[in-house]
Enzyme design. Structure first.
Site, mmCIF file in Angstrom:
data_model
loop_
_atom_site.group_PDB
_atom_site.id
_atom_site.type_symbol
_atom_site.label_atom_id
_atom_site.label_comp_id
_atom_site.label_asym_id
_atom_site.label_seq_id
_atom_site.Cartn_x
_atom_site.Cartn_y
_atom_site.Cartn_z
ATOM 1 N N ASP A 1 0.659 -1.392 -0.023
ATOM 2 C CA ASP A 1 0.421 0.086 -0.506
ATOM 3 C C ASP A 1 0.432 1.166 0.012
ATOM 4 O OD1 ASP A 1 -1.808 1.974 0.795
ATOM 5 O OD2 ASP A 1 -2.854 0.987 1.447
ATOM 6 N N HIS A 2 1.358 1.850 -1.254
ATOM 7 C CA HIS A 2 2.398 3.066 -1.501
ATOM 8 C C HIS A 2 1.912 3.688 -0.637
ATOM 9 C CE1 HIS A 2 -0.563 5.467 -4.374
ATOM 10 N NE2 HIS A 2 0.233 6.024 -3.998
ATOM 11 N N HIS B 1 -5.828 2.901 1.210
ATOM 12 C CA HIS B 1 -5.103 3.682 1.567
ATOM 13 C C HIS B 1 -5.895 4.513 2.747
ATOM 14 C CE1 HIS B 1 -3.081 2.617 -2.068
ATOM 15 N NE2 HIS B 1 -3.893 3.534 -3.325
HETATM 16 C C1 BG6 Z 1 -3.220 4.560 -6.739
HETATM 17 C C2 BG6 Z 1 -4.535 4.877 -7.022
HETATM 18 O O1 BG6 Z 1 -4.056 3.626 -5.354
HETATM 19 O O2 BG6 Z 1 -3.070 5.569 -5.774
HETATM 20 C C3 BG6 Z 1 -4.903 5.490 -8.110
HETATM 21 O O3 BG6 Z 1 -4.605 2.974 -7.880
HETATM 22 C C4 BG6 Z 1 -4.369 6.966 -7.669
HETATM 23 O O4 BG6 Z 1 -5.892 5.985 -9.013
HETATM 24 C C5 BG6 Z 1 -3.180 6.693 -6.857
HETATM 25 O O5 BG6 Z 1 -4.212 8.014 -8.015
HETATM 26 C C6 BG6 Z 1 -3.187 7.903 -5.875
HETATM 27 O O6 BG6 Z 1 -1.504 8.265 -5.654
HETATM 28 P P1 BG6 Z 1 -0.815 9.404 -4.268
HETATM 29 O O7 BG6 Z 1 0.247 8.579 -4.146
HETATM 30 O O8 BG6 Z 1 -0.473 10.577 -6.249
HETATM 31 O O9 BG6 Z 1 -1.615 9.788 -4.210
#
Ligand code: BG6
Length: 503
Positions: free
Chosen positions: A181-182, A244
């Protein structure tokens, strides 16, 4: 400490994630000396490509997406000497045999058994088949020396996630499985733990006695960016809330861990997911709001409506916006609402967590002093701004007693410069080191699906009647305002962008 020799296979090596995130992150780790001396990256793709063409493709990605573009000339060729490209059909056993032979040969060359990481940056429906092949080829037989990384989505719902977990559990040890989960790799998300548990100041008031409510906004200005075929099977709730947003909620709501052991932290987060009230179907329309963007304009540019995007059904019912009110039913959070919202094509790119405190119990100031009085508020800007601001009352200079809210701000870039590691750097380094703290354990993933399952089910069975219901550049559908307004609150945005909106 010399790190274990490591081979990283990236399945989906010619894909977008590899070029945008994984290789730039690895390059930064290399520049900072965090990669093992004996290190090899193998990009695996379906098409024929020479090593030279592959490296040129990756180089472009670093030039475009890395925070360290300027350091290309010096070190790129040294770094890229660790990279190879291989064409494989990942559903064919021969591919795995040849990988096994290559790993053995590399180990012999290095004189040590390497750690082998398989990073699955592939369509999620391929993940089970690939996992089975890796298992059958005994490529993950040594649990201490092999890891598999799964990108999200992990399952499509509770049932599929549980089935996938059972399947993986039969073949691998849980500690070999890294579910990404980045958001958990973001500096500011990790800093929530530091803020809460490394300071004596906040924890005593971090509960329902002092906190009125919590808000989590994960807003994006981008549309679905050509990902129609993925997004049609997903929607905002699955794409952002299940993972997230709920993970951020867990960091805010969890109890203090007794150690920084991976399982201890994950247990505490799991407790939160278990404690989140599961809505009954008849409650869902009161507690959750969905939206879909229409065609419109953003910053002077025409934006297609969601239903006009490629690979999207012209009458699609998929939500590009989701908001919900959650309660964490435990002693600490009794009756404190957690409002969350996320969406595409919104007014601002911002991930923001707001802790709204209750009003001071009493104030002796004359009425005229308190016209602009506001309750305390702590705002954690996760991205793209990275700061923490605490709002409190101050006396406005002048002969009279007049109070005004002011912000005390801690800003990451002024404190540390603009060079924070990206989420994928932290996460890849953790995979290489074998530290699973920031990754989702099987039970966490399932518990998160359980939280959103009732909403998903109701939304599936009762089609929306008003889609599209928000214009690009807005803050989503009106019902999302009503969701929070009925409790006497409003969604908070960052003051610089929108002006302070009262409290
Ligand atoms: C991803 C989603 O996990 O997170 C995308 O699949 C989304 O749809 C992205 O745009 C958002 O990540 P960040 O780090 O740009 O907020």
């Amino acid at each position: 400490m010399e790190r274990q020799p490591t081979i990283l296979y990236i399945f989906g090596g010619s894909g977008d994630l590899t070029q945008r995130k994984l290789i730039p992150a690895l390059y930064n780790l290399f520049l900072d000396g965090y990669l093992p001396g004996k290190f090899s990256v193998v990009g695996v793709g379906r098409n024929d490509m020479s090593d030279t063409a592959y490296k040129a493709h990756l180089r472009k990605g670093v030039q475009k997406f890395s925070r360290r573009k300027d350091e290309m000339k010096k070190e790129w060729s040294r770094f890229s000497s660790h990279i190879d490209y291989e064409r494989h059909d990942l559903l064919n056993d021969k591919s795995y045999k040849s990988m096994a032979a290559a790993i053995k040969a590399q180990g012999e060359k290095w004189g040590e058994e390497p750690t082998v990481i398989f990073y699955l940056s592939v369509a999620p429906q391929l993940a089970p088949a690939i996992a089975k092949k890796l298992h059958a080829a005994k490529l993950c037989a040594n649990p201490k020396r092999s890891r598999i990384v799964f990108e999200k989505p992990f399952g499509h719902d509770l049932k599929s996630a549980t089935e996938l977990n059972i399947l993986l559990g039969r073949m691998f040890r849980e500690e070999q499985i890294y579910r990404i989960d980045h958001y958990l790799g973001k500096e500011t998300v990790q800093n929530i733990l530091a803020l809460r548990f490394a300071n004596a100041l906040f924890e005593p008031i971090w509960n329902s006695n002092y906190i009125d409510h919590v808000q989590i906004t994960a807003a994006e200005t981008v549309s679905i960016e050509g990902r129609g075929s993925y997004y049609e099977g997903s929607g905002a709730l699955r794409d952002m809330v299940q993972n997230h947003v709920l993970q951020m909620l867990c960091m805010i709501a969890m109890e203090a861990p007794i150690s920084f052991d991976a399982d201890e932290i994950r247990n505490k987060k799991l407790d939160v997911l278990h404690a989140i009230r599961k809505w009954r179907p008849e409650d869902v329309h009161q507690e959750a709001v969905r939206g879909q963007y229409s065609a419109g304009w953003m910053e002077g540019k025409a934006v297609k409506g969601y239903r006009q995007e490629t690979n999207v059904a012209p009458d699609s019912k998929v939500e590009t916006f989701a908001a919900a009110r959650f309660y964490v039913d435990n002693w600490r959070w009794k009756d404190v609402p957690f409002y969350v919202r996320t969406g595409k094509c919104l007014n601002e790119k911002t991930t923001l967590i707001t802790i709204q405190f209750k009003p001071a119990p009493d104030y002796a100031f004359p009425d005229e002093a308190t016209h602009t009085w506001r309750s305390n508020r702590l705002m954690l800007s996760i991205a793209p701004k990275m700061d923490i601001r605490l709002r409190f009352q101050a006396k406005q200079p002048g002969p009279h007693m007049s109070l005004q809210p002011v912000d005390m701000v801690f800003n990451y870039s002024s404190a540390y410069g603009d060079n924070d590691p990206e989420a994928y750097e932290t996460l890849l380094e953790d995979v290489i080191e074998g530290n699973p703290t920031l990754f989702m354990r099987a039970d966490q993933v399932e518990a998160a699906w359980k939280v959103i399952a009732p909403i998903m089910e109701v939304w599936q069975t009762r089609p929306p009647v008003d889609f599209p219901n928000y214009t690009p550049g807005s803050w989503g559908p009106e019902d999302a305002e009503a969701l929070i307004a009925k409790d006497g609150h409003h969604w908070v945005t960052l003051p610089e962008n929108r002006g302070e909106q009262g409290g």
